[in-house]
Design a protein around this motif. Structure first.
Motif, PDB file in Angstrom:
ATOM      1  N   TYR A 166      -0.503  15.445   5.970  1.00 47.64           N
ATOM      2  CA  TYR A 166       0.116  16.724   6.308  1.00 47.64           C
ATOM      3  C   TYR A 166       0.700  17.430   5.081  1.00 47.64           C
ATOM      4  O   TYR A 166       0.728  18.657   5.008  1.00 47.64           O
ATOM      5  CB  TYR A 166       1.222  16.525   7.344  1.00 47.64           C
ATOM      6  N   MET A 167       1.182  16.648   4.104  1.00 52.48           N
ATOM      7  CA  MET A 167       1.819  17.242   2.927  1.00 52.48           C
ATOM      8  C   MET A 167       0.863  17.449   1.760  1.00 52.48           C
ATOM      9  O   MET A 167       1.272  17.922   0.700  1.00 52.48           O
ATOM     10  CB  MET A 167       2.991  16.362   2.460  1.00 52.48           C
ATOM     11  N   LYS A 168      -0.397  17.116   1.967  1.00 48.07           N
ATOM     12  CA  LYS A 168      -1.360  17.164   0.858  1.00 48.07           C
ATOM     13  C   LYS A 168      -1.439  18.542   0.219  1.00 48.07           C
ATOM     14  O   LYS A 168      -1.367  18.684  -1.005  1.00 48.07           O
ATOM     15  CB  LYS A 168      -2.734  16.727   1.363  1.00 48.07           C
ATOM     16  N   ASP A 169      -1.581  19.577   1.051  1.00 50.37           N
ATOM     17  CA  ASP A 169      -1.720  20.927   0.509  1.00 50.37           C
ATOM     18  C   ASP A 169      -0.405  21.460  -0.050  1.00 50.37           C
ATOM     19  O   ASP A 169      -0.396  22.313  -0.946  1.00 50.37           O
ATOM     20  CB  ASP A 169      -2.245  21.879   1.592  1.00 50.37           C
ATOM     21  N   ALA A 170       0.712  20.974   0.499  1.00 51.05           N
ATOM     22  CA  ALA A 170       2.022  21.428   0.012  1.00 51.05           C
ATOM     23  C   ALA A 170       2.367  20.795  -1.323  1.00 51.05           C
ATOM     24  O   ALA A 170       3.180  21.326  -2.083  1.00 51.05           O
ATOM     25  CB  ALA A 170       3.104  21.108   1.039  1.00 51.05           C
ATOM     26  N   GLY A 171       1.765  19.639  -1.620  1.00 47.73           N
ATOM     27  CA  GLY A 171       1.994  18.980  -2.899  1.00 47.73           C
ATOM     28  C   GLY A 171       3.108  17.960  -2.843  1.00 47.73           C
ATOM     29  O   GLY A 171       4.220  18.268  -2.425  1.00 47.73           O
ATOM     30  N   ILE A 172       2.813  16.735  -3.226  1.00 45.99           N
ATOM     31  CA  ILE A 172       3.798  15.651  -3.316  1.00 45.99           C
ATOM     32  C   ILE A 172       3.934  15.281  -4.793  1.00 45.99           C
ATOM     33  O   ILE A 172       2.933  14.983  -5.450  1.00 45.99           O
ATOM     34  CB  ILE A 172       3.362  14.421  -2.503  1.00 45.99           C
ATOM     35  N   ASP A 173       5.152  15.313  -5.304  1.00 48.71           N
ATOM     36  CA  ASP A 173       5.352  14.938  -6.715  1.00 48.71           C
ATOM     37  C   ASP A 173       4.903  13.507  -6.956  1.00 48.71           C
ATOM     38  O   ASP A 173       4.291  13.205  -7.971  1.00 48.71           O
ATOM     39  CB  ASP A 173       6.822  15.092  -7.096  1.00 48.71           C
ATOM     40  N   GLY A 174       5.237  12.641  -6.012  1.00 51.64           N
ATOM     41  CA  GLY A 174       4.839  11.255  -6.172  1.00 51.64           C
ATOM     42  C   GLY A 174       5.690  10.332  -5.337  1.00 51.64           C
ATOM     43  O   GLY A 174       6.496  10.763  -4.509  1.00 51.64           O
ATOM     44  N   ALA A 175       5.486   9.037  -5.558  1.00 52.29           N
ATOM     45  CA  ALA A 175       6.157   8.010  -4.772  1.00 52.29           C
ATOM     46  C   ALA A 175       7.046   7.150  -5.656  1.00 52.29           C
ATOM     47  O   ALA A 175       6.681   6.799  -6.783  1.00 52.29           O
ATOM     48  CB  ALA A 175       5.137   7.128  -4.058  1.00 52.29           C
ATOM     49  N   LEU A 176       8.210   6.829  -5.126  1.00 49.94           N
ATOM     50  CA  LEU A 176       9.099   5.840  -5.735  1.00 49.94           C
ATOM     51  C   LEU A 176       8.927   4.558  -4.938  1.00 49.94           C
ATOM     52  O   LEU A 176       9.138   4.541  -3.724  1.00 49.94           O
ATOM     53  CB  LEU A 176      10.549   6.314  -5.668  1.00 49.94           C
ATOM     54  N   VAL A 177       8.517   3.489  -5.598  1.00 50.82           N
ATOM     55  CA  VAL A 177       8.240   2.222  -4.922  1.00 50.82           C
ATOM     56  C   VAL A 177       9.404   1.271  -5.162  1.00 50.82           C
ATOM     57  O   VAL A 177       9.813   1.047  -6.306  1.00 50.82           O
ATOM     58  CB  VAL A 177       6.924   1.600  -5.424  1.00 50.82           C
ATOM     59  N   VAL A 178       9.935   0.714  -4.071  1.00 51.67           N
ATOM     60  CA  VAL A 178      11.079  -0.196  -4.138  1.00 51.67           C
ATOM     61  C   VAL A 178      10.614  -1.622  -3.857  1.00 51.67           C
ATOM     62  O   VAL A 178       9.863  -1.863  -2.909  1.00 51.67           O
ATOM     63  CB  VAL A 178      12.168   0.210  -3.122  1.00 51.67           C
ATOM     64  N   THR A 179      11.065  -2.562  -4.668  1.00 55.03           N
ATOM     65  CA  THR A 179      10.736  -3.962  -4.463  1.00 55.03           C
ATOM     66  C   THR A 179      11.966  -4.818  -4.725  1.00 55.03           C
ATOM     67  O   THR A 179      13.022  -4.321  -5.141  1.00 55.03           O
ATOM     68  CB  THR A 179       9.579  -4.399  -5.391  1.00 55.03           C
ATOM     69  N   THR A 180      11.844  -6.093  -4.459  1.00 52.29           N
ATOM     70  CA  THR A 180      12.828  -7.086  -4.886  1.00 52.29           C
ATOM     71  C   THR A 180      12.094  -8.086  -5.780  1.00 52.29           C
ATOM     72  O   THR A 180      10.857  -8.068  -5.837  1.00 52.29           O
ATOM     73  CB  THR A 180      13.473  -7.800  -3.680  1.00 52.29           C
ATOM     74  N   PRO A 181      12.803  -8.966  -6.498  1.00 52.48           N
ATOM     75  CA  PRO A 181      12.141  -9.760  -7.537  1.00 52.48           C
ATOM     76  C   PRO A 181      11.145 -10.807  -7.043  1.00 52.48           C
ATOM     77  O   PRO A 181      10.204 -11.137  -7.772  1.00 52.48           O
ATOM     78  CB  PRO A 181      13.323 -10.456  -8.245  1.00 52.48           C
ATOM     79  N   GLN A 182      11.320 -11.344  -5.826  1.00 58.21           N
ATOM     80  CA  GLN A 182      10.512 -12.495  -5.426  1.00 58.21           C
ATOM     81  C   GLN A 182       9.076 -12.108  -5.088  1.00 58.21           C
ATOM     82  O   GLN A 182       8.791 -11.000  -4.677  1.00 58.21           O
ATOM     83  CB  GLN A 182      11.171 -13.247  -4.265  1.00 58.21           C
ATOM     84  N   GLU A 183       8.181 -13.068  -5.249  1.00 55.87           N
ATOM     85  CA  GLU A 183       6.746 -12.821  -5.103  1.00 55.87           C
ATOM     86  C   GLU A 183       6.367 -12.394  -3.684  1.00 55.87           C
ATOM     87  O   GLU A 183       5.431 -11.612  -3.503  1.00 55.87           O
ATOM     88  CB  GLU A 183       5.963 -14.083  -5.503  1.00 55.87           C
ATOM     89  N   VAL A 184       7.073 -12.879  -2.651  1.00 57.38           N
ATOM     90  CA  VAL A 184       6.720 -12.495  -1.279  1.00 57.38           C
ATOM     91  C   VAL A 184       6.916 -10.995  -1.054  1.00 57.38           C
ATOM     92  O   VAL A 184       6.245 -10.392  -0.211  1.00 57.38           O
ATOM     93  CB  VAL A 184       7.545 -13.300  -0.244  1.00 57.38           C
TER      94      VAL A 184
END
Length: 328
Positions: A197-215
């Motif tokens: 839905y936001m494709k034409d409006a333009g998305i600056d990008g994504a901020l990806v959140v994680t924690t340190p462990q491999e799972v």
């Protein structure tokens, strides 16, 4: 109370599991359509480009920056970090900030931003967001529920309808500098809908959140793969709960040991920007539970400094992206 979803078209029965959706090109033709009471209705509907796409693009045209907060993994503090990011951006009184809670089954931003119990108002100009601060607006399904403890038991088509309404009907005003979109874990309905839905409006990008462990990193890898397949630029990765900081002695210890190097090693491997690490501080959880700004209460804490450094790095990355686009 505002109506959540307008029933269009009027169907004889609820959509079956794996329903392609009444507006899909495959409506009435898919395997899930066989034997469905709605099959004839769906087959007879007009097909073609979604007319709401132009409405969404127009409604979002006054928003300068649009950021998705993703994780792929539940429990990594994604909504908590979204609230911290919103508070931090709104600390600049010259900025107008909006937060959109797309975790439809588990909305938590209203509680974290101190707006629980408020309701959305509808006017000729659309839905008005609830304001946690004069320059921080918020939209969430929680504002529309008669009971905040009510379970949202919806299939994908109805979730997609609400997301579409949020994007085309919410009136953020004449100018919005940042729209921060909090998404649920995973790479399915809500993520596909908001990116489409936001494709034409333009998305600056994504901020990806994680924690340190491999799972956690295992699921984050899938989210990164989703972004690349969906054509969404990854602005950077932040490692949340990276060590524990004692509020009393300021000593730090590792709670979730990064057995494979954590978020920083992941970024080096995949060629992504590592925005920084945020230590685990129990006072963050207390501030979120009380709907208070953590930075106002503990401005000099290691966690505050780390979060603000991440926010500065994120803003620098967005500005650099804009400069590169202007050059090209």
């Amino acid at each position: 109370m505002t109506t959540l979803i307008s029933q269009k078209p009027e169907l004889k029965a609820p959509e079956p599991e794996h329903c392609p959706g009444p507006e899909s090109e495959d409506a009435g033709k898919g395997d899930a359509c066989a034997g469905c009471p709605n099959q004839q209705i769906c087959e007879s509907l007009p097909k073609g480009p979604d007319p709401d796409m132009a409405v969404i693009t127009e409604n979002l045209s006054n928003i300068k920056h649009k950021i998705l907060v993703l994780s792929g993994k539940g429990g990594v503090g994604k909504s908590t970090f979204t609230s911290m990011l919103s508070w931090a951006l709104a600390a600049d009184e010259e900025l107008e900030v909006g937060a959109m809670d797309l975790d439809i089954c588990g909305p938590s931003l209203p509680r974290m931003l101190g707006a629980e119990g408020e309701t959305v108002h509808q006017s000729n100009s659309g839905w008005s967001p609830v304001y946690a601060l004069d320059n921080l607006g918020l939209m969430s399904i929680l504002f529309m529920l008669p009971d905040p403890d009510a379970a949202i038991i919806w299939r994908g088509a109805k979730k997609n309808g609400l997301i579409k309404q949020f994007l085309k009907d919410v009136n953020w005003g004449e100018r919005l500098d940042y729209l921060v979109v909090d998404t649920p874990p995973g790479t399915s309905d809500e993520h596909l809908s908001v990116t489409t839905y936001m494709k034409d409006a333009g998305i600056d990008g994504a901020l990806v959140v994680t924690t340190p462990q491999e799972v956690a990193l295992l699921d984050v890898r899938k989210e990164i793969d989703f972004c690349r397949k969906a054509g969404i630029k990854i602005l950077g990765v932040v490692e949340n709960m990276s060590g524990f900081v004692c509020p009393s002695c300021q000593g730090e210890s590792q709670i979730f040991k990064p057995t494979t190097g954590g978020g920083e090693a992941l970024c080096e491997e995949l060629g992504l920007k590592f925005l920084g690490s945020v230590p685990l501080d129990p006072r963050i959880g207390r501030a979120c539970d009380n709907g208070e700004c953590f930075f106002d209460q503990y401005a000099d804490s290691p966690a505050s400094n780390a979060i603000l450094d991440v926010v500065d790095a994120l803003r620098d990355e967005i500005e650099m992206l804009l400069e590169n686009l202007n050059i090209n």
